[in-house]
Enzyme design. Structure first.
Site, PDB file in Angstrom:
ATOM      1  N   THR B  14       0.838  -1.081   0.018  1.00  0.00           N
ATOM      2  CA  THR B  14       0.076  -0.043  -0.002  1.00  0.00           C
ATOM      3  C   THR B  14       0.944   1.214   0.038  1.00  0.00           C
ATOM      4  OG1 THR B  14      -1.591  -1.212   1.369  1.00  0.00           O
ATOM      5  CG2 THR B  14      -1.715   1.344   1.148  1.00  0.00           C
ATOM      6  N   VAL B  15       1.665   1.330   0.927  1.00  0.00           N
ATOM      7  CA  VAL B  15       2.545   2.654   1.152  1.00  0.00           C
ATOM      8  C   VAL B  15       3.608   2.648  -0.029  1.00  0.00           C
ATOM      9  CG1 VAL B  15       3.992   4.111   2.591  1.00  0.00           C
ATOM     10  CG2 VAL B  15       2.107   2.716   3.619  1.00  0.00           C
ATOM     11  N   ALA B  34      13.453  19.486  -4.869  1.00  0.00           N
ATOM     12  CA  ALA B  34      14.814  18.616  -4.367  1.00  0.00           C
ATOM     13  C   ALA B  34      16.103  19.012  -4.750  1.00  0.00           C
ATOM     14  CB  ALA B  34      14.502  17.220  -4.665  1.00  0.00           C
ATOM     15  N   ARG B  46       8.097  -9.114  -4.019  1.00  0.00           N
ATOM     16  CA  ARG B  46       8.098 -10.431  -4.104  1.00  0.00           C
ATOM     17  C   ARG B  46       6.952 -10.949  -5.188  1.00  0.00           C
ATOM     18  NH1 ARG B  46       4.925 -12.119   1.168  1.00  0.00           N
ATOM     19  NH2 ARG B  46       3.578 -10.363   1.432  1.00  0.00           N
ATOM     20  N   ILE B 137       1.408  13.302   8.771  1.00  0.00           N
ATOM     21  CA  ILE B 137       1.517  14.297   9.894  1.00  0.00           C
ATOM     22  C   ILE B 137       2.981  14.385  10.238  1.00  0.00           C
ATOM     23  CG2 ILE B 137       0.887  15.370  11.882  1.00  0.00           C
ATOM     24  CD1 ILE B 137      -1.454  13.153  11.916  1.00  0.00           C
ATOM     25  N   ASP B 202       0.502  -1.209  18.686  1.00  0.00           N
ATOM     26  CA  ASP B 202       0.703  -0.152  17.656  1.00  0.00           C
ATOM     27  C   ASP B 202       1.251   1.266  18.326  1.00  0.00           C
ATOM     28  OD1 ASP B 202       1.037   0.725  14.451  1.00  0.00           O
ATOM     29  OD2 ASP B 202      -0.454   1.857  15.626  1.00  0.00           O
ATOM     30  N   LYS B 206       4.858   3.531  18.278  1.00  0.00           N
ATOM     31  CA  LYS B 206       4.872   4.952  18.067  1.00  0.00           C
ATOM     32  C   LYS B 206       5.433   5.606  19.202  1.00  0.00           C
ATOM     33  CE  LYS B 206       1.593   4.393  14.123  1.00  0.00           C
ATOM     34  NZ  LYS B 206      -0.036   4.349  14.122  1.00  0.00           N
TER      35      LYS B 206
END
Lengths: 445, 445
Positions: B14-15, B34, B46, B137, B202, B206
């Site tokens: 996904t990311v 940049a 994979r 964020i 989780d 963080k």
């Protein structure tokens, strides 16, 4: 062996004193984080004998800014005197002398930002201006770096703590505008002359800086349709609450296919929206990017230590670059190119009107008729508090209408003999419209 | 003439897909910002035949990560496969090969951050990890750079969108925990195995990353007292509302003279506090610095494009440094040094207890007696909904009490024959305590 970065500080007022205090008190911490010792080499103030309780060597304090400009050892020039002149000339001289500049001067950047950034680019120096907007909130860094992967679509927010404090007191305690303002002055949240704050001028300066950065376009305060809060009454706040809204002085820059909207005015926003919950002297910045969606930054928008925190963050960024052998990029990250502006008359939104009319038969019909003639459709009406002879407030919420038509209709309505005072107009912001993005995943907010 | 920065992307989930999409779609914009063209030189997944609709040259996609690690032209290695192994080994190999690393892997950094940052420091490469916490964020950048002039005193917030979505549905719609979780799973906000999210693991990962950064101390998940939300009932949410609170899964790291508090647990916060208004899958980070005071960052804590936005922001920071000849500083800005941790038993706060007791005379007296024996003072009691024979809920709010005493008292109470179920405990967070700072100007929030 330890590297040193020499700093010249121009202006030992509120923010200058906060900046100096952080540099002196946190010297060790900052040296570790910056990779070089940040030395407050020289301070210039017109009262060089008043050290504000700072442990400064009096020999380093001068009343002549040339002592800073002419000292080649000073690499970073920090301008904290405010106002346009002599700040503008001095900043340009510092840049010409090859010094990096850090400034908290929003009026200077809003009016002369293009000139200053162009001069800095030519001289190859950085201009840090985090402290010019939002006090200690890192909104500039977030736009320039944190959201660098985004096309920014909206920059909006509550950018003036004084106006927000006044509106908060009017809302929470039912104070009239004048009472709330007097209270703000008593507490030091408002200047003796509060015009800049309550008329939206300070907010427009900040929006000009943010919009220039976010949309890489030269924007000045004159490009921003600006209305203040001084005509709002507790009645408007009460009516807004009845419809489920709170009134805030919002700054809004929205990049739409039709052009860039730029406006500062009292705005009704749903009471459960985060911007509606920003209380007291706080500031909040609402940013929409095409990839990130909606981000909100909230915090102290002014104050000695918060603004000093932002000034020192800029100094550290620059010092890190010097320690590593290169300056960071300073100004807006792209060359400024004009973006078409969307005229205020083209705005389409819902409106709140409060008419002051004599309590006579047929008044409502005449007002509604003029609105209808201009294609403005009424969504809700409240008329209460009938007191014979006295003018009564009639409140209307419209469906979406175009600003140009609204202005035409109100010009006619305000000329009616039964209408006693100019109509109060408050635009209603729909959060979905504010957040609307071509590409973003909109998360539940 | 144009500089190029070659990027290797490991993991096209996904990311990874979001990151690749931004790099490909915004190539021109990113090159300007940049200072060099960001070239997606190689992608490893994979399933190298599934290009996820991206306009990738199939010749650049491989199933063998060595093709990335062994390519000396690749300067930035982006790890987006998640999990501990092989991510850890591969990241260490990339660092050893002199590549800068960008990762979104919170479990990896929470468990092995010290090892990875030490290796990067030795190799002189940067590790970008903005995407590991808070999706789009920019909380890492804010801590590392925006608030660099501050001693951070508190890092707190709502750091898991799944848990917050579940709590929001329980609060707004009166759903039971299981119903709200099923809804979250149906909408894709929760995994098939939601343990990590609803048990607070989780969130603890963080918090470990943020606390290590903010307090420059090695912190692992094992150092964090962690409780999840699965035992909360709609009844608790209703009682909380009666007392003016909302329940959120908060992560809290507070630097006090007595040591560093680290905890994740359901928390009652005043309903008008900004953290209480964080709805649905959003995240919010609440930071207190000694100079800046309180800052809150709110936005999407997960998602393909928001997290991709953070990954690309890190890539741009690194590429800017490469284009200018130096890498930016990567890891925590200070060498990690242990800070004493404050044990959870030493926590002092107010508490909410919900006892499940048989409806018999004298029950309240027995419970209150045990609390009194342990020096716990009761501030409010609610007992309602008497149904003969069934267990009744008795709800109490305490004055400030020490966690160790609370645990002792509840162990005794839960053994009483009239008590039918383990007592539900929710800690109450006082915003003034959370914000308390030795030096900060506290602005009205």
């Amino acid at each position: 062996m330890t590297k040193v970065c020499q700093i010249g500080l121009f202006g030992l007022g509120t923010v200058g004193t906060g900046t100096a205090r952080i540099l002196l008190d946190q010297a060790e911490l900052l040296a570790r984080r910056a990779g070089s010792r940040l030395e407050l080499a020289r301070v210039c103030d017109r009262h060089p004998d008043d050290l504000r309780g700072l442990p400064l060597d009096p020999g380093r304090v001068t009343a002549d800014v040339r002592d800073l400009l002419d000292d080649p050892a000073i690499r970073v020039f920090v301008e904290l005197i405010g106002g346009i002149e002599p700040a503008r000339s001095v900043v340009l001289q510092a840049i010409a002398a090859g010094k990096h500049v850090v400034t908290a001067n929003k009026a200077l950047l809003a009016e002369h930002g293009s000139e200053i950034f162009a001069a800095a680019a030519e001289a190859g120096v950085a201009v840090g201006f985090e402290a010019s907007v939002g006090g200690g909130i890192p909104v500039i860094k977030t736009l320039k770096e944190g959201l660098v992967a985004n096309r920014i679509e909206t920059v909006a927010g509550i950018m003036n703590g004084t106006a927000n404090y006044v509106l908060t007191r009017m809302t929470d305690d039912g104070l009239a505008f004048d009472e709330a303002l007097a209270e703000a002055q008593r507490l030091g949240y408002a200047e003796a002359d509060p015009t800049f704050d309550v008329d939206g001028i300070d907010t427009a300066h900040k929006l000009a800086i943010l919009a220039a950065l976010a949309f890489a376009t030269p924007v000045g305060p004159a490009d921003i349709a600006t209305e203040g809060i001084s005509r709002l009454t507790p009645l408007d706040i009460t009516f807004a609450a009845e419809f489920g809204y709170r009134i805030k002085l919002l700054a809004i820059a929205r990049h739409r296919p039709e052009g860039l909207e730029l406006r500062v005015h009292p705005t009704m926003i749903p009471a459960d929206h985060l911007l509606a919950r920003v209380e007291g002297a706080a500031n909040a910045f609402y940013l929409v990017g095409d990839a990130v969606g909606q981000v909100l930054l909230h915090g102290p928008g002014a104050g000695q230590m918060p603004t000093g925190s932002a000034v020192v963050a800029d100094i550290v960024d620059i010092a890190r670059g010097i320690a590593a052998g290169v300056p960071p990029c300073g100004g807006p990250f792209e060359a400024l190119a004009p973006v078409p502006l969307r005229p205020m008359e083209a705005l389409v939104c819902r409106y709140y009107f409060r008419f002051s009319a004599k309590d006579r038969p047929g008044v409502l019909a005449r007002i509604a008729g003029i609105l209808g003639d201009n294609g403005i459709s009424i969504a809700a009406v409240i008329q209460k508090g009938r007191r014979s002879r006295a003018a009564v407030p009639i409140v209307m919420l419209t469906h979406e209408a175009e600003e140009a038509r609204v202005r035409r209709a109100l010009a006619r309505i305000d000329e009616l003999d039964v209408v006693t005072d100019p109509t109060t107009v408050i635009r209603i912001e729909d959060p979905a419209t504010l957040a609307a993005s071509a590409n973003a995943e909109v998360t539940p907010a």
